[in-house]
Motif scaffolding. Structure first.
Motif, short mmCIF file in Angstrom:
data_model
loop_
_atom_site.label_atom_id
_atom_site.label_comp_id
_atom_site.label_asym_id
_atom_site.label_seq_id
_atom_site.Cartn_x
_atom_site.Cartn_y
_atom_site.Cartn_z
N PRO A 7 47.50 -23.65 -37.26
CA PRO A 7 47.81 -24.14 -36.11
C PRO A 7 46.72 -24.45 -34.97
O PRO A 7 45.82 -23.43 -34.80
N ILE A 8 46.69 -25.66 -34.39
CA ILE A 8 45.95 -25.87 -33.50
C ILE A 8 45.65 -24.97 -32.02
O ILE A 8 44.51 -24.57 -31.84
N ASP A 9 46.72 -24.29 -31.99
CA ASP A 9 46.84 -23.19 -30.95
C ASP A 9 45.95 -21.98 -31.22
O ASP A 9 45.29 -21.50 -30.40
N ARG A 10 46.09 -21.63 -32.61
CA ARG A 10 45.22 -20.38 -32.85
C ARG A 10 43.71 -20.85 -32.73
O ARG A 10 42.77 -20.06 -32.54
N ALA A 11 43.49 -22.17 -33.28
CA ALA A 11 41.91 -22.54 -33.32
C ALA A 11 41.57 -22.47 -31.73
O ALA A 11 40.41 -22.07 -31.35
N LEU A 12 42.47 -23.16 -30.97
CA LEU A 12 42.04 -23.21 -29.50
C LEU A 12 41.74 -21.65 -28.89
O LEU A 12 40.64 -21.36 -28.17
N SER A 13 42.63 -20.71 -29.27
CA SER A 13 42.55 -19.42 -28.77
C SER A 13 41.17 -18.70 -29.43
O SER A 13 40.87 -17.86 -28.74
N ALA A 14 40.75 -19.37 -30.47
CA ALA A 14 39.45 -18.55 -31.10
C ALA A 14 38.22 -19.14 -30.31
O ALA A 14 37.05 -18.61 -30.71
N LEU A 15 38.32 -19.98 -29.41
CA LEU A 15 37.14 -20.48 -28.95
C LEU A 15 36.51 -19.38 -27.95
O LEU A 15 36.91 -18.90 -27.27
N PRO A 16 35.31 -19.52 -27.97
CA PRO A 16 34.40 -18.96 -27.03
C PRO A 16 34.86 -19.32 -25.48
O PRO A 16 35.41 -20.29 -25.22
N PRO A 17 34.33 -18.56 -24.56
CA PRO A 17 34.38 -18.91 -23.09
C PRO A 17 33.61 -20.46 -23.05
O PRO A 17 32.56 -20.58 -23.51
N LEU A 18 34.08 -21.41 -22.68
CA LEU A 18 33.55 -22.78 -22.35
C LEU A 18 32.44 -22.61 -21.27
O LEU A 18 32.82 -23.45 -20.31
N LYS A 19 31.34 -22.11 -21.57
CA LYS A 19 30.56 -21.97 -20.61
C LYS A 19 29.12 -22.51 -21.16
O LYS A 19 29.05 -22.69 -22.75
N LEU A 20 28.06 -22.54 -20.53
CA LEU A 20 26.86 -23.03 -21.49
C LEU A 20 26.29 -21.51 -22.03
O LEU A 20 26.52 -20.49 -21.55
N PHE A 21 25.51 -21.92 -23.07
CA PHE A 21 24.93 -20.60 -23.87
C PHE A 21 23.35 -20.94 -23.51
O PHE A 21 22.67 -21.59 -24.05
N ILE A 22 22.83 -19.93 -22.68
CA ILE A 22 21.53 -20.14 -22.25
C ILE A 22 20.87 -18.63 -22.37
O ILE A 22 21.43 -17.70 -21.81
N GLY A 23 19.75 -18.43 -23.08
CA GLY A 23 19.02 -17.33 -22.91
C GLY A 23 19.85 -16.00 -23.57
O GLY A 23 19.93 -14.84 -23.32
N GLY A 24 20.64 -16.46 -24.69
CA GLY A 24 21.61 -15.38 -25.60
C GLY A 24 22.72 -14.99 -24.85
O GLY A 24 23.38 -14.11 -25.27
N ARG A 25 23.04 -15.62 -23.60
CA ARG A 25 24.44 -15.30 -23.05
C ARG A 25 25.27 -16.75 -22.62
O ARG A 25 24.67 -17.72 -22.25
N TRP A 26 26.45 -16.56 -22.46
CA TRP A 26 27.38 -17.51 -22.08
C TRP A 26 27.25 -17.52 -20.47
O TRP A 26 27.40 -16.41 -19.91
N THR A 27 26.91 -18.57 -20.00
CA THR A 27 26.73 -18.46 -18.45
C THR A 27 27.48 -19.77 -17.77
O THR A 27 27.41 -20.81 -18.47
N ASP A 28 27.62 -19.48 -16.35
CA ASP A 28 27.98 -20.64 -15.76
C ASP A 28 27.29 -21.78 -15.56
O ASP A 28 26.01 -21.61 -15.43
N SER A 29 27.84 -23.02 -15.30
CA SER A 29 26.97 -24.12 -15.13
C SER A 29 26.83 -24.04 -13.54
O SER A 29 27.65 -23.68 -13.00
N ASP A 30 25.41 -24.70 -13.20
CA ASP A 30 25.26 -24.83 -11.51
C ASP A 30 26.49 -25.71 -11.17
O ASP A 30 26.61 -26.02 -9.96
N SER A 31 26.77 -26.94 -12.13
CA SER A 31 27.53 -27.87 -11.54
C SER A 31 29.08 -27.50 -11.51
O SER A 31 29.25 -26.68 -12.51
N GLN A 32 29.79 -28.07 -10.63
CA GLN A 32 31.21 -27.77 -10.68
C GLN A 32 31.77 -28.87 -11.38
O GLN A 32 33.18 -28.74 -11.83
N GLU A 33 31.19 -29.94 -12.11
CA GLU A 33 31.90 -30.94 -12.62
C GLU A 33 32.40 -30.69 -14.19
O GLU A 33 31.56 -29.70 -14.58
N GLN A 34 33.28 -30.95 -14.57
CA GLN A 34 34.03 -30.88 -15.92
C GLN A 34 34.16 -32.03 -16.67
O GLN A 34 34.44 -33.00 -15.95
N LEU A 35 34.20 -32.04 -17.92
CA LEU A 35 34.46 -33.04 -18.72
C LEU A 35 35.84 -32.86 -19.54
O LEU A 35 35.74 -31.54 -20.06
N ASP A 36 36.84 -33.79 -19.56
CA ASP A 36 37.88 -33.48 -20.43
C ASP A 36 37.54 -33.82 -21.89
O ASP A 36 37.03 -34.77 -22.19
#
Ligand code: NAD
Length: 496
Positions: A7-36
Motif C-alpha cells: 500500500p502506498i500509505d506504508r511506503a509513504l510512512s517509510a520515508l525519512p524526514p523530508l529535509k536536506l541531507f548534508i554532512g551526514g545529517r538530515w537538516t532543515d533548509s534555509d528557505s521556507q519554500e516548499q514544493l508539492d
C-alpha cells in the motif's frame, strides 16, 4: 481486479524526514519554500519537499568538498564495500521505493518500478566490482631515466542532476561509479519525483559512509539546480535531461568536467526482409514502456513500403493489448504520463502530424474515466511525413509514428536527419545489411533486431559524437572513464 501488496500509505510512512541531507545529517533548509509532490495517477498530494536555496547548496558543496580528500584516499576495496552496503539497503527497501516510484512517477509497479529498483542496486554492485579492477597503463618513456605511470583518480565533487523518468536507476548510474572512484556528490533529483530520491538517500545514509561523501538538495532546476551548476566548488556535473537543459548548463557551468546524457529520437528501421512479428512487438514495447517517456524510446518507425501494411496491422494488434490504468494493478501495462507539459507536447506533435496528412489508426486521445487527465491511449499513427514534429523532435509519449521508406539511403537520411543520435534500431535478417546500417547510423548505440529501448546496466550508453544527445558514457566500468581523470606520474631513476 486486484491491487499490489504494497500500500502506498506504508511506503509513504517509510520515508525519512523530508529535509536536506548534508554532512551526514538530515537538516532543515534555509528557505521556507516548499514544493508539492503530486501523484499523476490520483492527483493527490503525496508530500511537500524543501526547495533548497543557494545557501543550502553552498553548505552541501562545502560539506562534499571537505569529505573529498579523506574519501579519495580511502582504499578502493573499502569504497567498494560501501557500495555493496548501499545495494543491500536498497534491496531491503525495494518494495517501498518501487511503490513511491509508481506513486510519484506513474509507471507500473510490478512490471517497471520494482525492476528499476533492482537495477539501481545492481549499479552499485557493478561499480563495487569494477573499481577493484580499474586499470591504467604504464607507458614507455623516451628519456632512459624515466618511468611513466598513469592512475585513474577521482575528479572531486560532482553535482548530479537527474530527470523524472527513472527516479532511482539514473541517479544510481552516477552514484555507483562516482562514489566507488572516490568522488563526493551533491545530488539534485527531479522536482517531479524527489521522494524516491529521499528513500535512496536514506539507504546511502544507512550504509555508513563518512559524512559529506553524499549530499541531497531538493528543489527545482532554474534556482536549486543552477546554484549547483554555477558553484565554484563543483568540479564536475552529471546531467541527464533534455537537450535544451544541457545547452543551458553547458553555458552556465564554465570550465567544469561535464557528463551529459540528453534527449533522443530513436528510429526503428524495418527493412523488407525483417521478422515483422518481432519488429511490431519491439516497436510497441519501445513506444509504450514507461508511456514512451524514455530517452531511447521508439520515437518513430521507418518501414519499407513493401512490408508497410503487414507491419501496421501487427503493431495495431500490439497496441490493443496494452492495458492502461492504475499503476498499482498488476494487469496494467501503462500508467499515466508524468505531467501535463509532457502530455501536451505529445498532443501538439500529433496535431501537427495530422495537419500534415498523417492518420491515427489506433488511440490518439486521453483515456476517459481515469482519476486524472494524464492517461493517454497507446497510439499508432500512419502516413507520417518527414516534416512533422513527430519525426523531427523528441515526443516522449506513447506513440508509434509510422513513416514509409522507399530505399535504404532514405532510411539512413531520415534516421540521421534530426540531430539526435542516442539509440537506433534496425530490423533485417541479413547480416550484411545489419552491419551496413550499424556503420552508417550516427548514434551512440545501435540495436539489431530488438527494440530501441534495449539496454543493460553495464554497457556504455550515451550520445553519438556530433549529435544533440550528449556525450560521455554511463554504464558499468565505462562511467569510470568520465568520472575519473588520468593522472600521469613520471619517476626519475638514476641508472646504476
Ligand atoms: P529536464 O531537462 O527538464 O530536467 C532534468 C533535470 O535538470 C531536473 O532535475 C531539472 O530540475 C534540472 N534542470 C532543469 N533546468 C535546469 C537548469 N537551468 N539548471 C540546472 N538544472 C536544471 O528533463 P526531464 O523532463 O526531467 O527529463 C526528460 C529528458 O531527459 C528527455 O529529454 C530525455 O530524453 C532525457 N533523458 C536522457 C537520458 C539519457 O540517458 N540520454 C536518460 C533519461 C532521460
Amino acid at each position: 481486479m486486484s491491487s499490489t501488496a504494497v500500500p502506498i500509505d506504508r511506503a509513504l510512512s517509510a520515508l525519512p524526514p523530508l529535509k536536506l541531507f548534508i554532512g551526514g545529517r538530515w537538516t532543515d533548509s534555509d528557505s521556507q519554500e516548499q514544493l508539492d509532490v503530486v501523484s499523476p495517477a490520483t492527483g493527490k498530494l503525496l508530500a511537500k519537499i524543501p526547495h533548497a536555496s543557494a545557501a543550502d547548496v553552498n553548505r552541501a558543496v562545502e560539506s562534499a568538498r571537505k569529505a573529498w580528500d579523506g574519501w579519495r584516499r580511502t582504499p578502493p576495496f573499502v569504497r567498494a564495500a560501501a557500495c555493496h552496503r548501499i545495494a543491500d539497503r536498497i534491496l531491503a527497501r525495494k518494495e517501498e521505493i518501487a511503490a513511491i516510484i509508481s506513486a510519484e512517477q506513474g509507471k507500473p509497479y510490478l512490471a517497471e518500478a520494482l525492476p528499476e529498483v533492482e537495477e539501481s542496486a545492481e549499479n552499485f554492485r557493478i561499480a563495487a566490482e569494477d573499481v577493484k579492477r580499474l586499470e591504467s597503463p604504464i607507458i614507455p618513456a623516451r628519456d632512459p631515466n624515466k618511468r611513466l605511470f598513469t592512475f585513474k583518480v577521482a575528479i572531486g565533487t560532482w553535482g548530479i542532476i537527474t530527470p523524472w523518468n527513472f527516479p532511482t536507476v539514473i541517479p544510481s548510474e552516477y552514484f555507483g561509479p562516482g562514489i566507488a572512484a572516490g568522488n563526493t556528490i551533491v545530488f539534485k533529483p527531479a522536482e517531479q519525483t524527489p521522494l524516491a530520491a529521499f528513500l535512496m538517500t536514506q539507504c546511502i545514509a544507512e550504509a555508513d559512509l563518512p559524512p559529506g561523501v553524499f549530499n541531497l538538495v531538493s528543489g527545482d532546476g532554474p534556482s536549486t539546480g543552477d546554484a549547483l551548476v554555477t558553484h565554484p566548488g563543483i568540479d564536475g556535473i552529471g546531467l541527464t535531461g533534455e537537450t535544451t537543459t544541457g545547452d543551458t548548463i553547458q553555458r552556465r557551468a564554465g570550465v567544469k568536467k561535464l557528463l551529459m546524457e540528453l534527449g533522443g529520437n530513436g528510429p526503428q528501421i524495418v527493412l523488407e526482409d525483417a521478422d515483422l512479428v518481432r519488429a511490431a512487438k519491439a516497436a510497441a514495447f519501445g513506444a509504450y514502456f514507461n508511456a514512451g517517456q524514455v530517452c531511447c524510446a521508439t520515437e518513430r518507425v521507418l518501414v519499407d513500403r513493401r512490408v508497410h501494411k503487414d507491419f501496421l496491422d501487427l503493431v495495431i494488434e500490439e497496441a490493443k493489448s496494452v492495458y492502461v490504468g492504475d499503476p498499482f494493478m498488476p494487469e496494467v501495462k501503462m500508467g499515466p504520463m508524468n505531467n501535463a507539459p509532457v502530455l501536451e507536447k505529445t498532443e501538439r506533435h500529433l496535431a501537427d502530424a495530422l495537419r500534415k496528412g498523417a492518420r491515427v489508426v489506433f488511440g490518439g486521445k486521453r483515456v476517459a474515466g481515469q482519476p486524472t487527465n494524464l492517461f493517454f491511449e497507446p497510439t499508432v499513427v500512419d502516413n507520417v511525413s518527414p516534416d512533422t514534429l513527430l519525426n523531427k523532435e523528441e515526443t516522449f509519449g506513447p506513440v508509434v509514428p509510422v513513416i514509409t521508406i522507399e530505399n535504404y539511403e532514405q532510411a539512413i537520411e531520415l534516421a540521421n536527419g534530426t540531430g539526435y543520435g542516442l539509440q537506433m534500431a534496425v530490423f533485417t535478417q541479413d547480416i550484411d545489411k545489419a552491419f551496413y546500417f550499424a556503420d552508417r547510423l550516427r548514434s551512440g548505440n545501435v540495436v539489431i533486431n530488438d527494440t530501441t529501448d534495449y539496454w543493460e546496466a553495464h554497457e556504455p550508453f550515451g550520445g553519438g559524437g556530433g549529435t544533440r544527445s550528449g556525450y560521455g558514457r554511463l554504464g558499468g566500468r565505462f562511467t569510470f572513464d568520465d568520472m575519473t581523470h588520468l593522472k600521469t606520474v613520471a619517476l626519475h631513476t638514476n641508472n646504476l
